[in-house]
Design a protein around this motif. Structure first.
Motif, PDB file in Angstrom:
ATOM      1  N   LEU A 183      51.420   6.734 -17.364  1.00  0.00           N
ATOM      2  CA  LEU A 183      50.322   7.211 -16.701  1.00  0.00           C
ATOM      3  C   LEU A 183      48.948   7.431 -17.495  1.00  0.00           C
ATOM      4  N   SER A 184      49.215   8.122 -18.518  1.00  0.00           N
ATOM      5  CA  SER A 184      47.750   8.339 -19.367  1.00  0.00           C
ATOM      6  C   SER A 184      47.236   7.109 -20.097  1.00  0.00           C
ATOM      7  N   GLN A 185      47.921   6.076 -20.117  1.00  0.00           N
ATOM      8  CA  GLN A 185      47.779   4.678 -20.586  1.00  0.00           C
ATOM      9  C   GLN A 185      47.062   4.117 -19.397  1.00  0.00           C
ATOM     10  N   LEU A 186      47.612   4.254 -18.319  1.00  0.00           N
ATOM     11  CA  LEU A 186      46.876   3.305 -17.000  1.00  0.00           C
ATOM     12  C   LEU A 186      45.707   4.123 -16.741  1.00  0.00           C
ATOM     13  N   LEU A 187      45.600   5.331 -16.767  1.00  0.00           N
ATOM     14  CA  LEU A 187      44.385   6.033 -16.404  1.00  0.00           C
ATOM     15  C   LEU A 187      43.371   6.420 -17.680  1.00  0.00           C
ATOM     16  N   HIS A 188      43.588   5.631 -18.768  1.00  0.00           N
ATOM     17  CA  HIS A 188      42.660   6.171 -19.757  1.00  0.00           C
ATOM     18  C   HIS A 188      41.156   5.932 -19.432  1.00  0.00           C
ATOM     19  N   PRO A 189      40.478   6.717 -19.678  1.00  0.00           N
ATOM     20  CA  PRO A 189      38.862   6.544 -19.296  1.00  0.00           C
ATOM     21  C   PRO A 189      38.036   5.541 -19.914  1.00  0.00           C
ATOM     22  N   ARG A 190      38.551   4.885 -20.976  1.00  0.00           N
ATOM     23  CA  ARG A 190      37.946   3.831 -21.539  1.00  0.00           C
ATOM     24  C   ARG A 190      38.308   2.567 -20.823  1.00  0.00           C
ATOM     25  N   LYS A 191      39.611   2.407 -20.061  1.00  0.00           N
ATOM     26  CA  LYS A 191      39.862   1.220 -19.392  1.00  0.00           C
ATOM     27  C   LYS A 191      39.163   1.372 -17.874  1.00  0.00           C
ATOM     28  N   VAL A 192      38.591   2.352 -17.394  1.00  0.00           N
ATOM     29  CA  VAL A 192      38.278   2.557 -16.051  1.00  0.00           C
ATOM     30  C   VAL A 192      37.454   1.311 -15.606  1.00  0.00           C
TER      31      VAL A 192
END
Length: 130
Positions: free
Chosen positions: A20-29
């Motif tokens: 989840l932390s990888q999927l929701l990483h701010p740099r990937k939004v």
């Protein structure tokens, strides 16, 4: 597991938290939002395309993709699911695009509660091939 005597995360929970932390990483939004938008426009983009202008002396223009989609919903799907309603709409000459264009363009976001819209979107987008 959660709630056990040690109080820590279980192995599966830690793996889920990492994912989840990888999927929701701010740099990937931004990239994720663009990917979702691109996929969405592939499904409903014709709802935003202008109609083909008529050519003088030529054949009548084809209906736009969104008009074809509205006709399919009312004339094929509604007829199967609720023939009485379909017959009523036909008897009073209601064209499907009169009410469906807004639904398609706003993805039902103004017709239903946001929690219900999410459920509808899930059903619509998971079954987009039909």
């Amino acid at each position: 597991p959660p709630g056990h005597a040690g109080g820590g995360l279980g192995e599966a929970d830690a793996a889920d938290a990492k994912l989840l932390s990888q999927l929701l990483h701010p740099r990937k939004v931004e990239a994720d939002a663009f990917g979702l938008f691109d996929r969405l426009m592939r499904l409903v983009g014709d709802a935003f395309a202008p109609p083909t202008p008529p050519v003088k002396g030529g054949p009548p223009p084809k209906p736009s993709g969104v008009v074809l989609r509205c006709n399919r919903v009312q004339n094929d799907l509604l007829r199967i699911k609720d023939d009485k309603l379909y017959q009523h709409l036909e008897s009073i000459s209601v064209e499907p695009q009169l009410y469906m264009m807004k639904w398609i363009r706003l993805l039902l976001g103004r017709e239903f509660h946001p929690d219900d819209v999410v459920v509808l979107w899930d059903a619509l987008f998971s079954d987009h091939h039909q």
